[in-house]
Scaffold this active site. Structure first.
Site, PDB file in Angstrom:
ATOM      1  N   ILE A 152       9.299   3.953   1.722  1.00 20.74           N
ATOM      2  CA  ILE A 152       8.566   4.873   0.846  1.00 20.74           C
ATOM      3  C   ILE A 152       7.226   4.209   0.537  1.00 20.74           C
ATOM      4  O   ILE A 152       7.157   3.246  -0.224  1.00 20.74           O
ATOM      5  CB  ILE A 152       9.362   5.156  -0.444  1.00 20.74           C
ATOM      6  CG1 ILE A 152      10.735   5.764  -0.094  1.00 20.74           C
ATOM      7  CG2 ILE A 152       8.579   6.077  -1.377  1.00 20.74           C
ATOM      8  CD1 ILE A 152      11.674   5.905  -1.288  1.00 20.74           C
ATOM      9  N   GLN A 201      12.220 -10.663  -9.566  1.00 16.74           N
ATOM     10  CA  GLN A 201      11.423 -11.872  -9.414  1.00 16.74           C
ATOM     11  C   GLN A 201      10.457 -12.033 -10.591  1.00 16.74           C
ATOM     12  O   GLN A 201       9.800 -13.068 -10.708  1.00 16.74           O
ATOM     13  CB  GLN A 201      10.631 -11.816  -8.106  1.00 16.74           C
ATOM     14  CG  GLN A 201      11.501 -11.795  -6.861  1.00 16.74           C
ATOM     15  CD  GLN A 201      10.713 -11.474  -5.611  1.00 16.74           C
ATOM     16  OE1 GLN A 201      10.724 -10.355  -5.127  1.00 16.74           O
ATOM     17  NE2 GLN A 201      10.024 -12.457  -5.087  1.00 16.74           N
ATOM     18  N   TYR A 231       1.173 -20.598 -20.081  1.00  8.74           N
ATOM     19  CA  TYR A 231       2.294 -19.706 -20.372  1.00  8.74           C
ATOM     20  C   TYR A 231       2.220 -19.129 -21.779  1.00  8.74           C
ATOM     21  O   TYR A 231       2.722 -18.019 -22.018  1.00  8.74           O
ATOM     22  CB  TYR A 231       3.622 -20.424 -20.116  1.00  8.74           C
ATOM     23  CG  TYR A 231       3.852 -20.612 -18.626  1.00  8.74           C
ATOM     24  CD1 TYR A 231       4.298 -19.564 -17.833  1.00  8.74           C
ATOM     25  CD2 TYR A 231       3.561 -21.823 -18.017  1.00  8.74           C
ATOM     26  CE1 TYR A 231       4.467 -19.717 -16.466  1.00  8.74           C
ATOM     27  CE2 TYR A 231       3.728 -21.992 -16.639  1.00  8.74           C
ATOM     28  CZ  TYR A 231       4.171 -20.938 -15.879  1.00  8.74           C
ATOM     29  OH  TYR A 231       4.322 -21.078 -14.523  1.00  8.74           O
ATOM     30  N   HIS A 291      13.498 -15.879 -11.230  1.00  8.66           N
ATOM     31  CA  HIS A 291      12.464 -16.891 -11.433  1.00  8.66           C
ATOM     32  C   HIS A 291      12.279 -17.284 -12.890  1.00  8.66           C
ATOM     33  O   HIS A 291      11.238 -17.828 -13.263  1.00  8.66           O
ATOM     34  CB  HIS A 291      11.144 -16.398 -10.832  1.00  8.66           C
ATOM     35  CG  HIS A 291      11.211 -16.233  -9.343  1.00  8.66           C
ATOM     36  ND1 HIS A 291      10.321 -15.463  -8.622  1.00  8.66           N
ATOM     37  CD2 HIS A 291      12.086 -16.741  -8.438  1.00  8.66           C
ATOM     38  CE1 HIS A 291      10.639 -15.510  -7.336  1.00  8.66           C
ATOM     39  NE2 HIS A 291      11.707 -16.275  -7.202  1.00  8.66           N
ATOM     40  N   VAL A 332       9.101 -12.442 -14.473  1.00 10.42           N
ATOM     41  CA  VAL A 332       9.540 -13.236 -15.631  1.00 10.42           C
ATOM     42  C   VAL A 332       9.325 -12.500 -16.948  1.00 10.42           C
ATOM     43  O   VAL A 332       9.602 -13.042 -18.015  1.00 10.42           O
ATOM     44  CB  VAL A 332       8.822 -14.616 -15.656  1.00 10.42           C
ATOM     45  CG1 VAL A 332       9.189 -15.420 -14.412  1.00 10.42           C
ATOM     46  CG2 VAL A 332       7.306 -14.473 -15.774  1.00 10.42           C
ATOM     47  N   SER A 361       6.501  -8.369  -2.024  1.00  8.53           N
ATOM     48  CA  SER A 361       5.926  -8.563  -0.699  1.00  8.53           C
ATOM     49  C   SER A 361       6.957  -8.970   0.341  1.00  8.53           C
ATOM     50  O   SER A 361       6.666  -8.996   1.536  1.00  8.53           O
ATOM     51  CB  SER A 361       4.840  -9.647  -0.761  1.00  8.53           C
ATOM     52  OG  SER A 361       5.405 -10.896  -1.142  1.00  8.53           O
TER      53      SER A 361
END
Length: 232
Positions: free
Chosen positions: A211, A87, A54, A105, A89, A172
């Site tokens: 779209i 979603q 991270y 998230h 970060v 997705s």
């Protein structure tokens, strides 16, 4: 009163800024198995590896900029009451100028106590072993890992239930519980689904416009459609 536009965004919009991510392919994220760097088990097994991972993501984030897709969503606040549920970060929506953002998230530029999830700190630089909270507990990334609860989910559901328009951009629709938000939209709420490779959404009762563009191009079309609706 402005109409409420709720937008669910995912990896596809940030990918255009150069942020690498994993989708449902090989399960690798920047060369790492996601189970090693994005689960509580990975954290307990090798905290140093997780922190380094991270730290690298944080450095990468500082090298990229919001793209046109982020910017247009921010511009839409001129005409709509826009709420972003993301979603992602990263902080690209914030940097583009969007003002109401729910991070499902977690956030890369925040850390939290490994012992008390309510102790959350802003964090711009590397996080290392020995960086502790005020009570001496190791700090960890403020990221919702696989297998963990999603604290912001209830807020996201509340927003979705109030949406006059709902847009899905660059996700997705296969990562739950985020993918299930679409089922909380009011029946009459139009849904705009932007993805170059859209999936079929089962049991959808709402008016749907697909779209089939990448995020930045699709958001331009979304803006045109929404502003046209205002004039009707």
């Amino acid at each position: 009163m402005k109409k409420k536009l709720v937008v669910l965004t995912g990896a596809g919009i940030s990918a255009e800024s150069g942020i690498k991510t994993f989708r449902d392919g090989d399960g690798l994220w920047e060369g790492h198995n996601v189970m090693d760097v994005a689960t509580p088990e990975g954290w307990h097994k090798n905290s140093a590896l997780v922190l380094d991972f991270y730290n690298q993501r944080r450095k990468q984030l500082k090298e990229v900029l919001p793209n046109v897709g982020h910017q247009i969503l921010a511009e839409l606040e001129n005409d709509f009451d826009v709420y972003i549920i993301t979603q992602n970060v990263d902080d690209l929506h914030e940097r583009a100028g969007s003002t109401k953002i729910t991070h499902l998230h977690g956030e890369l530029l925040k850390v939290r106590s490994s012992a008390n999830e309510k102790i959350i700190l802003d964090w711009q630089d590397d996080l290392n072993i020995g960086d502790n909270d005020k009570n001496g507990h190791q700090l960890r990334p403020h990221i919702v890992w696989f297998g963990e609860q999603v604290p912001a989910l209830e807020d996201a559901i509340d927003l979705t239930e109030q949406a006059d328009y709902f847009a899905v951009i660059g996700t997705s629709l296969q990562v739950y519980p985020a993918a299930g938000l679409i089922n909380f939209t009011p029946k009459s709420t139009p849904i705009y689904y932007i993805d170059p490779k859209p999936i079929k959404i089962p049991n959808l009762r709402n008016p749907l416009e697909v779209i089939t563009n990448i995020a930045s191009e699709g958001v331009r079309i979304l803006k045109e459609r929404l502003l046209a609706n205002l004039q009707q």
